[in-house]
Design a protein around this motif. Structure first.
Motif, PDB file in Angstrom:
ATOM      1  N   ILE A  19      32.544  47.142  41.587  1.00 44.32           N
ATOM      2  CA  ILE A  19      32.552  48.476  42.174  1.00 44.32           C
ATOM      3  C   ILE A  19      33.023  49.476  41.131  1.00 44.32           C
ATOM      4  O   ILE A  19      34.064  49.282  40.501  1.00 44.32           O
ATOM      5  N   PHE A  20      32.225  50.480  40.929  1.00 50.06           N
ATOM      6  CA  PHE A  20      32.569  51.505  39.941  1.00 50.06           C
ATOM      7  C   PHE A  20      33.168  52.707  40.659  1.00 50.06           C
ATOM      8  O   PHE A  20      32.496  53.331  41.482  1.00 50.06           O
ATOM      9  N   GLU A  68      38.092  33.991  35.574  1.00 49.84           N
ATOM     10  CA  GLU A  68      39.257  34.670  36.145  1.00 49.84           C
ATOM     11  C   GLU A  68      39.142  36.192  36.110  1.00 49.84           C
ATOM     12  O   GLU A  68      40.023  36.900  36.552  1.00 49.84           O
ATOM     13  N   LYS A  69      38.060  36.690  35.583  1.00 50.73           N
ATOM     14  CA  LYS A  69      37.931  38.144  35.484  1.00 50.73           C
ATOM     15  C   LYS A  69      36.466  38.530  35.429  1.00 50.73           C
ATOM     16  O   LYS A  69      35.600  37.684  35.205  1.00 50.73           O
ATOM     17  N   MET A  70      36.222  39.790  35.667  1.00 48.19           N
ATOM     18  CA  MET A  70      34.892  40.344  35.406  1.00 48.19           C
ATOM     19  C   MET A  70      35.024  41.213  34.175  1.00 48.19           C
ATOM     20  O   MET A  70      35.982  41.981  34.047  1.00 48.19           O
ATOM     21  N   ALA A 113      40.751  43.688  36.812  1.00 52.39           N
ATOM     22  CA  ALA A 113      41.937  42.909  37.152  1.00 52.39           C
ATOM     23  C   ALA A 113      41.568  41.760  38.089  1.00 52.39           C
ATOM     24  O   ALA A 113      41.889  40.602  37.849  1.00 52.39           O
ATOM     25  N   ASP A 114      40.856  42.104  39.135  1.00 46.44           N
ATOM     26  CA  ASP A 114      40.563  41.123  40.167  1.00 46.44           C
ATOM     27  C   ASP A 114      39.149  40.611  39.970  1.00 46.44           C
ATOM     28  O   ASP A 114      38.217  41.374  39.800  1.00 46.44           O
ATOM     29  N   ARG A 115      38.979  39.314  40.009  1.00 50.07           N
ATOM     30  CA  ARG A 115      37.633  38.802  39.790  1.00 50.07           C
ATOM     31  C   ARG A 115      36.790  38.905  41.061  1.00 50.07           C
ATOM     32  O   ARG A 115      35.589  39.150  41.002  1.00 50.07           O
ATOM     33  N   ASN A 116      37.427  38.729  42.194  1.00 52.35           N
ATOM     34  CA  ASN A 116      36.640  38.695  43.420  1.00 52.35           C
ATOM     35  C   ASN A 116      36.313  40.078  43.960  1.00 52.35           C
ATOM     36  O   ASN A 116      35.285  40.268  44.580  1.00 52.35           O
ATOM     37  N   GLU A 117      37.199  41.016  43.748  1.00 48.27           N
ATOM     38  CA  GLU A 117      36.900  42.387  44.160  1.00 48.27           C
ATOM     39  C   GLU A 117      37.064  43.296  42.966  1.00 48.27           C
ATOM     40  O   GLU A 117      37.981  44.104  42.907  1.00 48.27           O
ATOM     41  N   PRO A 118      36.196  43.152  41.995  1.00 50.17           N
ATOM     42  CA  PRO A 118      36.399  43.905  40.755  1.00 50.17           C
ATOM     43  C   PRO A 118      36.155  45.396  40.952  1.00 50.17           C
ATOM     44  O   PRO A 118      35.226  45.796  41.651  1.00 50.17           O
ATOM     45  N   LYS A 119      37.036  46.175  40.362  1.00 50.12           N
ATOM     46  CA  LYS A 119      36.883  47.634  40.418  1.00 50.12           C
ATOM     47  C   LYS A 119      37.085  48.176  39.022  1.00 50.12           C
ATOM     48  O   LYS A 119      37.945  47.705  38.276  1.00 50.12           O
TER      49      LYS A 119
END
Lengths: 362, 160, 377, 156
Positions: free
Chosen positions: D123-124, D68-70, D92-98
C-alpha cells in the motif's frame, strides 16, 4: 418494335404505344411504372454487387493482392455469396433503440438513392424522367440521404453511432454546397438544367474540354465534394473504422446493414454518373474536332457502353482516392470546404461567367 | 497580396503531395500485377518451409524402426511448458544388465511453444524439429502424440 | 456585433454533459485488448483512463518457477515485435551475472538481428499508423516489406515471430549460410522502398495536417512519465540505451541517436522513419564483417546465477526494456521484473491526447506504438 | 560501460555525504543505496531536485517479496549526468506493507506503484489513485511467495 442500340427514343415510344393499344392509359402508366421500378431495382442490386466486387479487386490491385478468388471464377460470385449471407443473418436491434426510426433509417437512405437515380440519362431516350430542372432535382434529392444517416445514428442509442451521424451531418451539409456550386458553374455554361439538354450540348466536345480551365476546376471540386458526399475515401469520417468502429451503422446487421452498404456504392455511382453527364459528355462518344475517321469509329461504340466506361473511369478515380489517402479530421473537413473549396468555387463561377460572356470557349 | 499567394501556395503544395501519393499507389496498379500474397492451399505442392522451421517435435526413425532416444528425460526437464512426458521402462539388455529405456515419449503439441530447448538439450539428437505446420485437428486429444513408433527400439551404439 | 457577442456568450452557458466512451477492449485501433475509458465532450477528449490487464499472463510469476533459458522463450511473448531484443536482454543479464564473455561473432549477429527486428517492428508500426489514419493501402506495403525480414528470421532462427534465438552464452544456432546474402538483398530492396513510405504518407498534406502540432509532450513530461524510445526522443529525451549503456556490438558501429525537440505526433513519426535509416546503416556496417568463431560459449547444463541482483537495459523498438533478476543462487530466479517500455509510454497518453479530438487520440496512440502484451506482461 | 560524469565511487561518496542515514554501497553494476521507509519521500525529493544528482528519470520500480519484509527497488537515472542509482526501501511489515508514494516526484511511478500494489499488495501512502491495475478485485497478490492458486497454477 425496332431495336436501335444508338437511340432508344423510338423503342421506348413504341413500347408506350404497344401498351396503350392493349390497355387503358391509367393502366399503361401503372404497368410502365412497375416495369421501370423493377428495372431500376435490378439495376441497383446488380450494379451494386458489381461495384462491391470491383472495389475489392481494385483495392487488391492497389495493395498488390489478388482479392477474392475462391467463390466462382476469379471470385465473381463472392459478392453474391456475401449478399446471401447478409440476407440470412439475424437482425439484431439494441434493446434501447428507437424502434421505429431504427427500422426507418435504411429505407430513407435507399429511397434517396432511388430517387436520384431516376433522372440519370443512360443513353439517348433511355431516361425515366427528363425534368427541366434535372440537376436541381438530383442535388435536392441526394441530400435526403443524410437524414437517414442522422436517424440511424441517433436511433441506435450508441455513442459511436451518434458521433458518426453528427459528423456525417456536418460534412454532407457543407459539401452539398460545393456540389451544387460546381454544378451551377456548368449550368451557366450549358444554359440549361435539363440533363438531356446538357448531354446534347456536348455533342461536338465534352464540357470538360469545352469549358477548359473553369470547367476543369469545377470538375475537380465536384469530384472532391462528391466523394465527401458519399462518405467515402478520405472523407469516411461517418464510418471511420479506426475511430468509431463503424460509425452510424455500428448497430445495424443483416439486410439493414446491406441497405446502407448498397446505398453507399450506388451513391458513388450517382456521383460518377453526374460527373459523366455534366462534364464528360454523358453517353456521347469521344469526338475530336476534325478527326473525321476517328470520330466515326467512336460513333460505332453504343452510347450505353460509352456511359458506363466513363462512369467506371470516374469510379476508379474515386476508389484511387480512397486507397491512397489518409482520413481527414472533422474540423479539417470543414476547413477544406469553407476555406478552400467554397471560395474557389465562387471565383470559378465568376470565371465561368466571363468565359461565357466573352465566348472564350471551344 | 502575400496572403493570397500563400493561400494558393498551400493549395498547390497540398495537391502536389496528394498526386505524389497517388503516383505511388498508381504505380502498383498499372505496372504488371505483381501480387505479394500466396494462394495457400493451392500452393501446398510448391510450399517448402525452411529447414530450421520449427513446426513440431518429431523423433526420426531409421528403416529398422530404430530411434536414438535413451529415455534420459533431459528434454522433459528443459521443456518450459511441460509438454513432454517420458515414460520409461526397465529392459534387460543382451548381457543380462537391467537398463532404463524409453517406453513412451509423450508430446503434447497443444502445450508446445516451439522454443527448441528440448532439441538443443537432447544429448543424443533423438528429437528434432519437423517442418509440418498443419496441426489443426477436430479433437484436442489428437494433439497428444507418442513420438516413438510402436515396436521401435533404440539404435545400436547410442551411449547413455 | 453586440448581438453576435451575446449569442457567443450565451452559448457558453448551454449545459453540455461530458460523456464516457469505452474504446476497446475490442476496438480496431487499440492494437489488441487495451481499453481506454475516454471522457468526451462532443468530439473533444477531456480525460483518458487506460485500463490494462486483459491479456495479463503473469510472466513474472511464471519466471520464478523456470530456469533461465526457459525465461528467454517467455520474453518472446511480451513484446512480440521486438522479440530479439527481449531475448537478448535476458541473455545479457545472465551472461553479465556469470561474467561470461561471448564471442565477437555472437555480438555481431545479435546486433544485426536486433536491428532487423527493429526494422520489422517499425515497418509494422508504419503500416498500422497509416491504417489508423485511414490510409489502408499502407498496411499492405509495410507488411510486404516486413515479410522479407520475417523470412530471414525463419531461415536462421526457425520461427518468424517468437524466435527464441538467444540463449545464455550465445545463440541457438549459427546463422544460415544464406543469411548474409538475404540481408543484403533485402537492404538493397528496402532502400528503394523506404522513400516510397515518405512519398505515400509522410509528405502527404492530409497526414501532415493530422499529425503536426498534435499530441505535444514536453521534455519534462517525457522524462517524468518515463516515455522512452522514439516517442521519448521526439520530445528531446535522449534515452537511447544503445548509446548510453552500449551492449553487444553497438560500441563498434557508427550511428546517430535521432533526437528532436518538437514533441508532436509528426516528430515521433519522423524519428521512427529516421531510425529505420539508422538501422539500415548499422546492419550495413556489420553484415560483411561478421567475424569467424563460435556461435555460443559452452555453458553448464543447469545455469545457476550467483546470489545477487542483476539489471540489464536494452533498447527495443518501443523504448527502454529492462530485466531485473534477483537470484538466490538456485537455478530459478527469486524474482524477475521486466521493465517494459510500453507500460510507461501508455500512461503518458492522457498527457498528450487530452484536449484533442477523438480522431487525434487514435493518431497519438499509434505514434506511441503500443504492443499490449508488452504492457500487460 | 556507463557514460556518466561521476564514477561510481564518486557517486557513492557524494551520496553518503548527502544521505547520512542511508546505506550506500557500490554494487556490481550500479551504486546502491538503502533508505529507511520514513526517509523515502524526502530522499526521493532530494535525489530528484538536487542539481548534482538530478535523478529525474525513474527507469523501473520493482516490488520484491522477501521472507520478512517487502522491498521496493527504484532504478533511477539522471538524464543530465547519466548516472544510475538503485534505491531500495524496506517496508516494516511484510504482511501489511505500507510505504510512501513517489508518484508526485516521478509521474510514471503512479502506474508502477499501482502494478506493485496489484501484484504484491504494497500500500502506497498518499497515492492519488491506488486501485488494482491488471487483476480483478479480490484476486489476491500473486507475486507474493505464499500465494496459492490451485486452479490456475500447475506445479511440476
Amino acid at each position: 418494335m425496332g431495336f436501335n442500340i444508338y437511340d432508344f427514343t423510338e423503342m421506348t415510344h413504341n413500347m408506350h404505344l404497344w401498351f396503350l393499344e392493349r390497355m387503358s392509359p391509367a393502366m399503361t402508366t401503372v404497368v410502365e411504372w412497375t416495369i421501370i421500378g423493377v428495372c431500376y431495382l435490378l439495376f441497383i442490386a446488380l450494379f451494386g454487387l458489381f461495384l462491391v466486387y470491383a472495389e475489392r479487386k481494385v483495392c487488391a490491385a492497389f495493395q498488390q493482392r489478388l482479392g477474392p478468388t475462391r467463390v466462382g471464377y476469379w471470385g465473381l460470385l463472392q459478392t453474391i455469396a456475401d449478399f446471401l449471407k447478409l440476407l440470412m443473418k439475424e437482425l439484431i436491434m439494441p434493446k434501447s433503440a428507437d424502434k421505429f426510426l431504427y427500422n426507418l433509417a435504411p429505407f430513407i437512405v435507399m429511397i434517396a438513392t432511388f430517387m436520384a437515380i431516376a433522372v440519370l440519362p443512360f443513353g439517348k431516350g433511355l431516361q425515366t424522367m427528363d425534368f427541366d430542372i434535372g440537376i436541381f432535382y438530383v442535388t435536392a434529392v441526394s441530400s435526403i440521404g443524410v437524414i437517414g444517416i442522422l436517424i440511424a445514428g441517433w436511433s441506435s442509442n450508441n455513442k459511436y453511432s451518434l458521433i458518426g451521424a453528427m459528423r456525417s451531418g456536418a460534412q454532407i451539409l457543407s459539401y452539398e454546397l460545393s456540389v451544387s456550386l460546381s454544378l451551377v458553374t456548368m449550368i451557366i455554361f450549358a444554359g440549361t438544367m435539363q440533363l438531356s439538354g446538357i448531354v446534347e450540348g456536348q455533342r461536338d466536345a465534352w464540357f470538360l474540354f469545352k469549358g477548359h480551365i473553369p470547367a476543369l476546376i469545377a470538375f475537380v471540386i465536384f469530384l472532391i465534394a462528391g466523394t465527401a458526399e458519399t462518405n467515402r475515401g478520405p472523407f469516411d469520417l461517418a464510418e471511420a473504422e479506426s475511430e468509431l468502429t463503424a460509425g452510424f451503422h455500428t448497430e445495424y446487421s443483416g439486410i439493414k446493414f446491406a441497405f446502407f452498404f448498397l446505398a453507399e456504392y450506388i451513391n458513388m455511382f450517382i456521383v460518377a454518373a453526374m460527373a459523366t453527364t455534366v462534364f464528360l459528355g454523358g453517353w456521347m462518344p469521344l469526338h475530336f474536332g476534325s478527326l473525321e475517321s476517328f470520330n466515326h469509329v467512336m460513333d460505332f461504340i453504343p452510347p450505353l457502353v460509352w456511359f458506363f466506361i466513363k462512369v467506371c473511369g470516374v469510379i476508379f478515380l474515386i476508389m484511387w482516392f480512397k486507397w491512397t489517402f489518409p482520413r481527414l479530421r472533422v474540423d479539417q473537413i470543414l476547413t477544406l470546404e469553407w476555406k478552400y473549396l467554397l471560395p474557389i468555387n465562387l471565383i470559378n463561377i465568376l470565371l465561368m461567367c466571363l468565359v461565357v460572356l466573352t465566348k472564350f470557349h471551344l | 497580396m502575400n496572403a493570397i499567394f500563400e493561400y494558393f501556395g498551400t493549395i498547390f503544395k497540398g495537391v502536389k503531395t496528394l498526386l505524389t501519393g497517388m503516383k505511388i499507389t498508381g504505380k502498383y496498379v498499372f505496372t504488371p500485377w505483381k501480387h505479394v500474397t500466396q494462394q495457400y492451399p493451392e500452393n501446398r505442392e510448391t510450399l517448402k518451409m525452411f529447414d530450421r522451421y520449427r513446426g513440431e517435435v518429431i523423433m526420426p526413425h531409421n528403416e529398422n524402426n530404430e530411434h536414438l532416444c535413451t529415455g534420459c528425460g533431459i528434454c522433459e526437464l528443459n521443456c518450459p511448458n511441460g509438454s513432454i512426458e517420458i515414460i520409461s521402462k526397465m529392459v534387460v539388455s543382451e548381457d543380462g544388465k537391467k537398463k532404463r529405456a524409453i517406453d513412451q515419449h509423450i508430446y503434447h503439441l497443444g502445450m508446445c511453444t516451439f522454443c527448441n530447448l528440448c532439441v538443443k538439450a537432447c544429448p543424443t539428437g533423438a528429437i528434432v524439429m519437423g517442418q509440418n505446420f498443419e496441426h489443426a485437428v477436430w479433437d484436442r486429444s489428437k494433439l497428444t502424440k507418442v513420438l516413438n513408433q510402436p515396436g521401435s527400439k533404440i539404435a545400436q551404439g547410442v551411449k547413455e | 456585433m453586440s448581438e453576435l457577442k451575446e449569442i457567443i456568450i450565451s452559448s457558453d452557458k448551454i449545459h453540455t454533459d461530458q460523456y464516457l466512451v469505452n474504446m476497446g477492449p475490442q476496438h480496431p485501433s487499440t492494437h489488441g485488448v487495451l481499453r481506454l475509458l475516454v471522457q468526451l465532450e462532443g468530439e473533444i477528449v477531456h480525460h483518458i483512463q487506460p485500463h490494462v490487464g486483459y491479456i495479463h499472463s503473469g510472466i513474472e510469476k511464471m519466471c520464478e518457477a523456470i530456469s533461465y533459458p526457459q525465461i528467454i522463450h517467455l520474453t518472446d511473448r511480451m513484446d512480440y515485435l521486438s522479440a530479439h531484443m527481449n531475448n537478448e536482454a535476458v541473455a545479457l543479464c545472465v551472461e553479465n551475472a556469470l561474467q561470461v564473455e561471448v564471442p565477437d561473432r555472437v555480438k555481431y549477429i545479435r546486433t544485426i538481428m536486433d536491428e532487423l527486428s527493429r526494422l520489422a517492428s517499425h515497418q509494422l508500426w508504419w503500416c498500422v499508423m497509416g491504417m489508423d489514419l485511414g490510409a489502408l493501402t499502407t498496411f499492405f506495403y509495410g507488411l510486404r516489406d516486413r515479410e522479407h525480414i520475417l523470412d530471414i528470421f525463419e531461415e536462421t532462427c526457425g520461427a518468424r515471430l517468437t524466435v527464441n534465438y538467444n540463449v545464455p552464452g550465445g545463440l541457438m544456432f549459427d546463422i544460415h549460410p544464406n543469411f548474409q546474402k538475404r540481408v543484403k538483398d533485402f537492404l538493397k530492396e528496402f532502400k528503394k522502398k523506404l522513400p516510397e513510405y515518405d512519398q505515400l504518407l509522410s509528405d502527404n498534406v492530409i497526414f501532415r495536417e493530422r499529425t503536426n502540432n498534435i499530441g505535444y509532450l514536453s521534455l519534462e513530461d517525457a522524462i517524468s512519465w518515463g516515455v522512452t524510445g522514439p516517442s521519448g526522443r521526439g520530445s528531446g529525451f535522449s534515452c537511447d540505451v544503445r548509446k548510453h549503456e552500449p551492449y553487444s556490438a553497438y560500441p563498434l558501429v557508427q550511428f546517430q541517436e535521432k533526437l528532436d525537440t518538437k514533441g508532436d505526433s509528426f516528430t515521433r513519426y519522423k524519428l521512427r522513419i529516421d531510425e529505420m535509416w539508422e538501422s539500415i546503416r548499422i546492419i550495413e556496417q556489420l553484415i560483411d564483417n561478421i567475424p569467424e568463431g563460435d556461435y555460443a560459449v559452452k555453458m553448464k547444463g543447469v545455469i545457476k546465477l550467483p546470489e545477487g541482483e542483476f539489471y540489464q537495459r536494452v533498447e527495443t523498438a518501443r523504448g527502454e526494456f529492462g530485466v531485473y533478476i534477483i537470484s538466490d543462487g538456485k537455478k530459478n530466479p527469486y524474482r524477475v521484473k521486466f521493465r517494459s517500455p510500453g507500460f510507461s509510454n501508455l500512461f503518458a497518453l492522457n498527457k498528450m491526447a487530452a484536449g484533442h479530438k477523438i480522431a487525434d487520440l487514435v493518431a497519438i496512440m499509434s505514434t506511441l506504438d503500443l504492443v499490449i502484451p508488452d504492457i500487460d506482461r | 560501460m556507463i557514460l556518466s560524469d561521476m564514477t561510481k565511487e564518486e557517486l557513492q561518496a557524494y551520496l553518503t555525504g548527502e544521505f547520512p542515514d542511508a546505506a550506500v554501497s557500490v554494487g556490481k553494476q550500479y551504486v546502491e543505496m538503502v533508505v529507511k521507509a520514513e526517509d523515502l519521500h524526502a530522499a526521493s525529493q532530494k535525489l530528484k531536485s538536487s542539481p548534482e544528482l538530478s535523478f529525474d528519470y525513474l527507469i523501473c520500480l520493482t516490488g520484491v517479496d522477501y521472507p520478512e519484509k517487502m522491498q521496493i527497488v527504484y532504478h533511477l537515472e539522471s538524464t543530465l549526468h547519466r548516472h544510475v542509482v538503485v534505491m531500495k526501501c524496506d517496508t516494516a511489515d511484510r504482511n501489511e506493507p505500507k510505504i510512501d508514494t513517489v508518484s508526485d516526484i516521478w509521474r510514471t511511478a503512479k502506474y508502477h506503484e499501482r502494478e506493485v500494489y496489484d501484484l504484491l499488495g504494497v500500500i502506497f501512502n498518499n497515492h492519488s489513485d491506488l486501485r488494482r491495475l491488471f487483476l480483478e478485485d479480490g484476486w489476491g497478490f500473486p507475486l507474493r511467495k505464499d500465494y496459492k492458486d490451485e486452479v490456475r497454477i500447475v506445479e511440476r
